[in-house]
Motif scaffolding. Structure first.
Motif, mmCIF file in Angstrom:
data_model
loop_
_atom_site.group_PDB
_atom_site.id
_atom_site.type_symbol
_atom_site.label_atom_id
_atom_site.label_comp_id
_atom_site.label_asym_id
_atom_site.label_seq_id
_atom_site.Cartn_x
_atom_site.Cartn_y
_atom_site.Cartn_z
ATOM 1 N N ILE A 45 -2.056 -3.494 3.627
ATOM 2 C CA ILE A 45 -0.988 -4.432 3.279
ATOM 3 C C ILE A 45 -0.621 -5.273 4.497
ATOM 4 C CG2 ILE A 45 1.425 -4.588 2.549
ATOM 5 C CD1 ILE A 45 0.821 -2.096 0.818
ATOM 6 N N MET A 46 -0.652 -4.625 5.677
ATOM 7 C CA MET A 46 -0.367 -5.369 6.903
ATOM 8 C C MET A 46 -1.378 -6.504 7.092
ATOM 9 S SD MET A 46 2.274 -4.454 8.526
ATOM 10 C CE MET A 46 2.037 -4.996 10.215
ATOM 11 N N ARG A 65 -1.016 1.141 4.086
ATOM 12 C CA ARG A 65 -0.081 0.306 4.833
ATOM 13 C C ARG A 65 -0.852 -0.683 5.719
ATOM 14 N NH1 ARG A 65 3.367 4.251 7.339
ATOM 15 N NH2 ARG A 65 3.974 4.797 5.220
ATOM 16 N N LYS A 66 -1.957 -0.195 6.313
ATOM 17 C CA LYS A 66 -2.764 -1.071 7.155
ATOM 18 C C LYS A 66 -3.314 -2.239 6.344
ATOM 19 C CE LYS A 66 -4.622 1.856 10.698
ATOM 20 N NZ LYS A 66 -5.657 2.878 10.792
ATOM 21 N N LEU A 76 -1.634 6.866 2.669
ATOM 22 C CA LEU A 76 -0.537 5.910 2.761
ATOM 23 C C LEU A 76 -0.682 5.028 3.995
ATOM 24 C CD1 LEU A 76 2.586 7.847 1.547
ATOM 25 C CD2 LEU A 76 1.408 5.946 0.457
ATOM 26 N N SER A 77 -1.073 5.669 5.111
ATOM 27 C CA SER A 77 -1.178 4.864 6.331
ATOM 28 C C SER A 77 -2.303 3.839 6.203
ATOM 29 C CB SER A 77 -1.387 5.750 7.555
ATOM 30 O OG SER A 77 -2.747 5.973 7.766
#
Lengths: 354, 369
Positions: free
Chosen positions: A20-21, A17-18, A13-14
């Motif tokens: 997507i960031m 998330r990166k 997930l992290s």
């Protein structure tokens, strides 16, 4: 066991998330550069002038005619074109590289550039146009229709039974050589002024963009990118190799041919207006790959924004360099190539080697 | 027990027949090479005679006489024929043969070390460097070596062609040299140099642009004997090098990991190959300009016939590349009366349909690449 699983999930997930960031960051930067783009150029304006002119078109207020012509008539369509051409070339490159599993390919690999250029030389040198009644747009139609011939050849060959991906692409290359030989022949036989006109078309530029091309390019690009994005799982599977795809129930040849056709259509629609702008379609996907890996669910949106941001920034520089501005393709390569090598050296990986 | 013996003998028979099949396969491959050599000789003779007023039979006679040491009185008609054929036409034919062979062998090397069917002699950016060098000489009149005129263009192109290879070798110390990395760096360099070339070309007036464009298409017209020795020595040496390395190049196509587990330093071999091919291609393009297609496609055409074993692909490509370019020269000279058609254009016109036909016709579906 449970712990390690949840840990893995958390790590996944992290990392998601990166990614997507990264995509969001590129999107925000694109917006900022877009606004800045409207400001720079030979005719200098202020931010408030720009907003006034834009809002005037919705409220019907009177504004300075000359400023309106430059900002609304020239810069806004050109900026929109840069964003969507960049996105379409980059996404095309990302998809083609993925399905053909080859880092050397880009959106022009299917022969689009040679086809379009043949259409243009036929028009400029022999005065042959497929749709003569279109007048100003005859050249555009010629480029568009001819650019789709190589991909049609690929389509015909792909109907044969056991054709592998590398065969498909070599077919495209053979047609490409045939076409570029024809246009070279025309170029050799013509006088030097027509040659220089045809040559400057091939370099590609955004300088001649008006509102007329914007709706077509925007619609086609958005629809095609969304479609390709919706197929990203299948592209991921195809990129794992033919055998894996087969065992997962995906017909990799069908997916490849579908990708080639959609990308050809999308690329042709922008190239026929701007000429063959190089570099961005090859390099934007590679840059995105270095940062976020090869998963198409992230790679496609990331490439779209990296491509848009890249072409927009380069065109901003191209616009102000030289007396009359330089072609965006030249500036992209001059600034982009060293930038790309630096990114490559810093990261020491290309996402192809893993 | 008997049953087992039966199986064993069956297996042995199988092996023997496979060996026979292998040998037969090999002899057909060698036959292909021989046929190509014969065709090459014929094509060379024909291209000596087309486009001139001296007929085919007479040309063969003049060549034969020249080789057997017959001399003519100076400025007699025979002497002029001999002079024309040997000073004007022959160098073009010889350059076409050498260039075709060199481009094709480099194509095989590049495709093998990059493990990529789309790789060609220009993948590392050689053509862009050479173009930049030549175009600076043609348009800006600037030469690195302060030699003027035709040789200025040649020396500029040669030096320009070596720059991308140097950059790749220097950078590979930092980033390693996996095929993908080299391809990406090579492409970036190509784009960079091509952009510089374009920049020079668009600032030039349209006449200078035309002559620069003509250089880029590639042509063997107007070469003389003096340009041949360098090219011949380098191409011959590199071809022998490639043939000696064909087993190692076979291993390279399995990927670096497999090559390493078989005791081969793939990365070092790749670097050596890049250096050798850069030198080879630089020696060709600096005289001829950028002749495309031969280097990419001759190896592929050859693979349709002899399979993908480099021990056969390399010699066969050398001959096939030379043949392709010589036939192109022949047609280009034949069509010369209708207007100038550069050899680089003709080669695509004859090569592309052959290639398309092979792709479409081949039903085996084997992955030759």
């Amino acid at each position: 066991m449970v712990n390690s699983k949840s840990l893995q999930k958390k790590m996944y997930l992290s990392s998601a998330r990166k990614k997507i960031m990264f995509i969001l960051l590129c999107a925000i930067l694109t917006v900022i550069v877009f606004i800045y783009y409207l400001k720079v150029g030979f005719y200098s304006t202020t931010m408030s002038d720009i907003f006034e002119i834009i809002s005037a078109h919705f409220t019907g207020k009177e504004v300075d005619y000359q400023a309106d012509l430059i900002i609304w008539g020239k810069r806004i369509p050109r900026a929109i074109m840069a964003v969507f051409c960049g996105a379409s070339l980059a996404v095309g490159g990302a998809v083609i590289q993925t399905v053909l599993r080859n880092p050397l390919t880009d959106s022009y690999t299917t022969g689009i550039s040679s086809g379009a250029f043949l259409g243009v030389t036929l028009f400029l040198i022999l005065d042959i146009s497929l749709i003569p009644s279109a007048q100003n747009l005859s050249l555009v139609f010629n480029a568009f229709l001819f650019s789709l011939i190589p991909v049609a050849a690929i389509l015909v060959v792909s109907g044969k039974k056991r054709v592998t991906a590398s065969r498909l692409i070599l077919t495209g290359i053979a047609v490409m050589y045939l076409f570029s030989a024809t246009s070279t022949l025309l170029m050799v036989s013509t006088d030097h002024e027509t040659l220089s006109e045809a040559y400057s078309w091939r370099i590609g530029t955004l300088a001649n963009t008006g509102w007329i091309s914007v709706p077509i390019v925007v619609t086609v690009t958005v629809i095609c990118i969304l479609f390709l994005f919706s197929k990203s799982r299948e592209f991921n599977i195809v990129s794992a190799g033919e055998k894996v795809a087969q065992s997962l129930g995906v017909n990799s040849k069908k997916v490849t041919v579908m990708a080639l056709i959609v990308v050809a259509f999308m690329t042709a629609s922008s190239v026929s207006f701007t000429g063959t702008i190089g570099f961005v379609g090859l390099v934007a996907p590679h840059i995105s790959r270095i940062f976020i890996g090869s998963d198409c669910r992230y790679l496609i949106p990331a490439s779209a924004f990296v491509g848009a941001l890249f072409l927009l920034s380069m065109d901003a520089i191209a616009k102000v360099s030289g007396d009359l501005g330089l072609p965006v393709g030249v500036i992209s390569a001059l600034i982009g190539a060293p930038l790309f090598v630096i990114i490559l050296v810093k990261n020491k990986k290309t996402a192809w080697d893993i | 027990m008997l049953y087992m013996l039966d199986i064993l003998s069956n297996q042995m028979r199988d092996n023997v027949s496979k060996f026979e099949e292998y040998r037969r396969g090999n002899s057909s491959k060698i036959l292909f090479i021989i046929v190509c050599v014969v065709l090459l000789l014929i094509a060379a003779l024909v291209s000596l005679s087309v486009g001139t007023r001296i007929g085919f039979g007479r040309t063969a006679e003049v060549v034969f006489n020249h080789l057997t040491g017959v001399t003519y009185p100076k400025r007699s008609p025979e002497w002029w024929e001999d002079y024309y054929i040997f000073q004007n036409v022959m160098p073009e034919v010889v350059v076409a043969i050498i260039a075709g062979a060199g481009l094709a062998v480099t194509g095989v090397i590049m495709q093998s070390i990059m493990n990529n069917p789309l790789a060609d002699p220009y993948t590392t950016g050689i053509s862009s460097g050479a173009s930049l060098g030549a175009v600076t000489a043609i348009i800006m009149g600037y030469t690195f070596s302060s030699i003027a005129g035709e040789m200025g263009i040649v020396s500029n192109a040669f030096i320009g062609a070596m720059v991308p290879a140097l950059i790749i070798i220097l950078l590979s110390k930092r980033v390693g040299n996996s095929p993908a990395t080299i391809i990406l760096i090579g492409t970036a360099i190509s784009y960079f140099f091509n952009a510089l070339t374009t920049l020079i070309m668009i600032t030039a007036d349209s006449e200078a642009l035309q002559s620069a464009y003509m250089w880029q298409i590639g042509s063997v017209a107007g070469v003389s004997w003096s340009s041949i020795p360098l090219m011949l020595v380098i191409v011959t040496a590199s071809s022998i090098f490639a043939i000696l390395l064909s087993r190692s190049l076979n291993l390279m196509t399995l990927g670096d990991e497999s090559a390493r587990s078989l005791g081969m330093d793939a990365e070092r071999l790749r670097m050596v190959c890049i250096m050798v091919s850069s030198f080879l291609i630089a020696s060709i393009v600096s005289y001829t300009g950028i002749i495309g297609f031969v280097g990419l496609v001759s190896p592929h055409i050859v693979r349709f016939v002899v399979g993908s074993d480099n021990r056969f692909v390399i010699p066969a490509s050398i001959v096939a590349g030379a043949l392709l370019l010589t036939v192109a020269l022949m047609l280009s000279r034949l069509l010369n009366s209708f207007g100038y058609i550069p050899i680089g254009v003709v080669v695509s016109f004859i090569g592309a349909p052959i290639f398309l036909y092979l792709v479409v016709r081949d039903k085996s579906g084997r992955e030759i690449w």
